[in-house]
Scaffold this active site. Structure first.
Site, PDB file in Angstrom:
ATOM      1  CB  CYS B  83      -0.924   0.010   1.205  1.00  0.00           C
ATOM      2  SG  CYS B  83      -1.927  -1.474   1.315  1.00  0.00           S
ATOM      3  CG  HIS B 324      -6.410   1.767   0.323  1.00  0.00           C
ATOM      4  ND1 HIS B 324      -5.310   2.422  -0.174  1.00  0.00           N
ATOM      5  CD2 HIS B 324      -5.924   0.705   1.035  1.00  0.00           C
ATOM      6  CE1 HIS B 324      -4.216   1.783   0.200  1.00  0.00           C
ATOM      7  NE2 HIS B 324      -4.541   0.748   0.933  1.00  0.00           N
TER       8      HIS B 324
END
Lengths: 343, 370, 83
Positions: B83, B324
């Site tokens: 991420c 996200h």
């Protein structure tokens, strides 16, 4: 030089299902009661013959005297009707997990409920011939049965492991004998998930003939008689057959009673007689004598006579988690049972 | 020499059925070029941030794929750090500029996650953990362990965690590109479905599609400026961490960033932090120095992390409400604050981008050029 | 999940060192736990269906993964069980 049991371990899964629960779901008579089985063990979602064998083997290794090295276990035979693979031995998975090393002769055995005791005989002969310092024999199963069939009331799960050798014996082998015939009372073809059985044919010509033959053979060969034994252990496909054969052969209920774990744990198939022996050793006293006779459909029986060591009680005083303490009152529903059995 | 942002673009974030990964990348690239008033041939190198295309789309060599979108095929590379891929791609672009090798580059981050089912996307995300030492885990599970540790040590409460989620959803109402435009009260978050006790559904950032791109240059001295950055690392697995109540990767990255930019936490007006799960926002605002250790939850509950408070955390809605898309997030954080700076709504901001359960942290300080 | 034979082979050599060890749960949730065994910390799945809490005593056990299909290798892993 005597050969015999140096150490042993047993493992029962932590769930049970009552035969009454099975009968209620199938809206049938409670065959379990007529078969002398009140409940049976059920393996968890992530348990199988390999994991059960490892639990039993680990307990056996943990109980080895300090003078005995697990790396001296040079032979391992695992008997089961529910090996994870048709081709790739459970023995290699178990050996790796237990850290047994590469100096090992192993193969898987199948001979229905006597595959474990056959492995025990083989390990004893490896030790007797000095082909191995120590041998480990395991009988374990996650027994299969078709829904609604009589076997569903009795087919349980569990296993036991025995380490055999020449020194520090808990019990030495007095004698062993086997009988075998081609008797098709129970079988499973490779692609099938559940075994077939021949109903009442599994009784007289199968179980009773072979258990009786093996018992009579070993008693004749040793010159012993039923009264010479403190314990008798006959294969327990249900709670009825061992009582009937014990009575027929001249053994008393007192001699038999400690081998009837089947009433609570069911028939563990290849684990059955092996766990039964573990259960008896848990309570046996110095110098006591044990007759053990297994039965495997197809058919055959292995008979053993064990003489407990004069210091058995001392040798096993640090042993924890005996077989009977592993029978927990953790009863599950039929739905939970089916989920665990992958139905 | 400093790096300036010439232009930026963020796509819509969400469940975008009619957009493929290539479509999203193309949109972000073209959008940022238009915003920068640049011709595509002026881009000297391409830095692509993406985590999952190899697993989810069986498409690797993304650098080359994006370079093919330019008529002159500039040199390119793909950067992956779970991420934190976006933050790392930013660093790669910045270092390429600061080395003097290039003067103008583009950094684009993108992810396409919603074409597969939840189970497959959960398994894909779990690849950011230690696949041997944390086998069988998932990110809700790992962050649940961090949440429990924080609650046990500091008495952080359920309401405190929920306040971060609630606040981010409120902020997202002002972000047209956010995945969610729905507000939730603290009670709503508290009552949402349990995912991995004590983590609830509304503690978790969603599965999203999206892309973001920024054009960076050292040629121009106008436009928002990268004041400094920091890059920290820690063990991939939780079991090897020194602390479960602080991300040392964040602490280390923050120290580097504050040092290079000559800023302190008190100078930061707004910060886009990595709230993949609400606990990570609480950890971030403590580890970035905005609030004392153990006081992040209380600060969130008391409204100190929204407008009118001490520092505005996640004006975009954060990962929770803006969405996200993994590879896009780190670039989007920069792009969003850059846009606010251009609109005159921000002087100095900070972005915080984390990989895995804290094994990687990248922090940027971004401000108005003088 | 496809279990790669070489990966299975490398991992199976490491299992015996961690099998049968006792420890304590530090934190646990949904079938997964961070435990301490001796001076070290480890992360393991918990045995099927069990719920562990901080402070529970555990032992590492060998369990089946149940991620295979009818033709693939059978996967196993270490898990922790409450004692």
């Amino acid at each position: 030089m005597p050969i015999g049991i140096v150490s042993y371990g047993a493992y029962l899964p932590g769930f049970l299902i009552k035969s009454e629960e099975i009968a209620t779901v199938h809206r049938s008579n409670n065959f379990g009661i007529s078969l002398g089985v009140n409940s049976k063990t059920v393996p968890d979602f992530d348990e199988d013959t390999a994991t059960i064998s490892i639990e039993a083997g680990l307990q056996a290794i943990s109980r080895l005297p300090k003078s005995q090295n697990p790396n001296d276990i040079n032979t391992l035979f695992i008997g089961s009707e529910s090996h994870p693979y048709a081709v790739k031995p459970t023995g290699t998975i178990v050996a790796a997990a237990l850290g047994l090393g590469e100096n090992l002769a192993t193969a898987d055995l199948q001979f229905a409920c006597k595959a474990g005791t056959q492995g025990l005989q083989i390990c004893l002969s490896y030790v007797k011939s000095s082909m191995a310092k120590l041998g480990m024999a395991i009988g374990a199963d996650t027994a299969q049965s078709a829904p609604g069939d009589a076997l569903e009331y009795t087919a349980g799960a569990g296993g036991a492991a025995f380490v055999v050798g020449k020194n520090n014996l808990l019990a030495h082998l007095v004698h062993t004998a086997s009988v075998t015939t081609d008797t098709p009372d129970f079988w499973r073809r490779p692609q099938e998930t559940h075994p077939q059985h021949a109903g009442r044919f599994s009784g007289e010509p199968a179980y009773f003939y072979h258990v009786k033959s093996a018992t009579q053979k070993i008693l004749t060969q040793t010159g012993l008689s039923p009264k010479d034994f403190d314990y008798c252990l006959f294969h327990t496909p249900n709670g009825k057959f061992p009582k009937a054969i014990a009575s027929e052969l001249g053994f008393t209920p007192v001699q038999l009673k400690h081998s009837l774990l089947v009433q609570n744990i069911g028939n563990l198939y290849a684990g059955s007689t092996m766990v039964g022996l573990a259960g008896i050793l848990d309570i046996a006293k110095n110098n006591q004598k044990i007759l053990m006779v297994s039965y495997g459909s197809g058919s055959g029986s292995d008979a053993f006579i064990w003489q407990c060591s004069p210091n058995l009680e001392d040798l096993k005083k640090t042993f924890t988690n005996p077989v009977r303490s592993q029978i927990k009152d953790n009863f599950i529903s039929y739905t939970d049972y089916c989920q665990r059995m992958g139905r | 020499m400093k790096v300036h942002i010439l232009g930026e673009y963020i796509t819509q974030f969400g469940e975008l059925w009619d957009k493929s990964l290539r479509d999203l990348i193309q949109e972000a690239v073209m959008g940022s070029l238009r915003d920068s008033n640049m011709k595509s041939t002026e881009i000297e190198a391409v830095f692509v941030s993406n985590m999952g295309a190899g697993i989810l789309e069986n498409q690797l060599h993304l650098g080359a794929l994006v370079s093919s979108m330019f008529p002159h095929h500039p040199p390119s590379m793909r950067i992956e750090g779970a991420c934190a891929s976006g933050g790392l791609a930013m660093i790669a672009g910045e270092q390429a500029l600061l080395s003097g090798r290039y003067q103008t580059v583009i950094v684009v981050g993108a992810e396409k996650m919603t074409d597969v089912g939840t189970q497959q996307s959960t398994e894909f995300l779990a690849a950011a953990a230690d696949m041997e030492l944390e086998f069988g885990s998932s990110f809700p599970v790992l962050y649940s362990l961090l949440t429990q540790a924080h609650m046990q040590k500091y008495g952080t409460t359920r309401d405190m965690l929920s306040s971060a989620s609630s606040k981010n959803h409120r902020h997202a109402m002002d972000n047209p590109g956010a995945q969610f435009h729905k507000q939730f009260s603290i009670d709503d978050v508290n009552r949402s479905e349990l995912v991995a006790d004590p983590i609830r559904l509304l503690d978790c950032s969603p599965i999203s599609d999206g892309a973001a791109a920024v054009v960076l240059t050292t040629k121009n001295t106008s436009g928002p400026i990268i004041l400094g950055y920091g890059h920290g690392s820690d063990s991939l697995s939780l079991s090897d961490r020194q602390s479960l109540t602080s991300l040392s990767s964040t602490v280390s990255a923050a120290k580097q960033c504050y040092s290079e930019s000559r800023l302190t936490p008190n100078d930061i007006e707004m910060a886009e932090v990595h709230d993949c799960f609400t606990i990570n926002e609480i950890l971030a605002i403590e580890d970035l120095g905005f609030f004392a250790k153990g006081k992040g939850g209380e600060a969130s509950l008391k409204g100190k992390t929204t407008y009118g408070g001490k520092v505005v955390i996640n004006p975009s809605g954060g990962l929770k409400a803006c969405g996200h898309p993994v590879g896009a997030t780190g670039v989007k954080q920069i792009a969003y604050l850059s846009k606010l700076i251009r609109k005159g709504k921000l002087q100095v901001g900070l972005t915080h981008n984390v990989g895995g359960s804290g094994a990687t942290a990248v922090i940027h300080a971004i401000g108005r050029s003088k | 999940m496809i279990i790669k034979p070489a990966d299975y082979w490398r991992k199976s050599k490491k299992i015996s060192k961690l099998l049968g060890l006792s420890g304590k749960v530090l934190f646990a949730t949904n079938g997964f736990a961070l435990v301490s065994i001796g001076a070290k910390k480890y992360e393991f799945q918990t045995v099927a269906g069990s719920k562990l809490n901080t402070g529970d005593k555990i032992v590492t056990v060998f369990r089946r993964l149940n991620l295979e299909n009818n033709s693939s290798l059978v996967g196993y892993t270490l898990k922790v069980k409450k004692i």
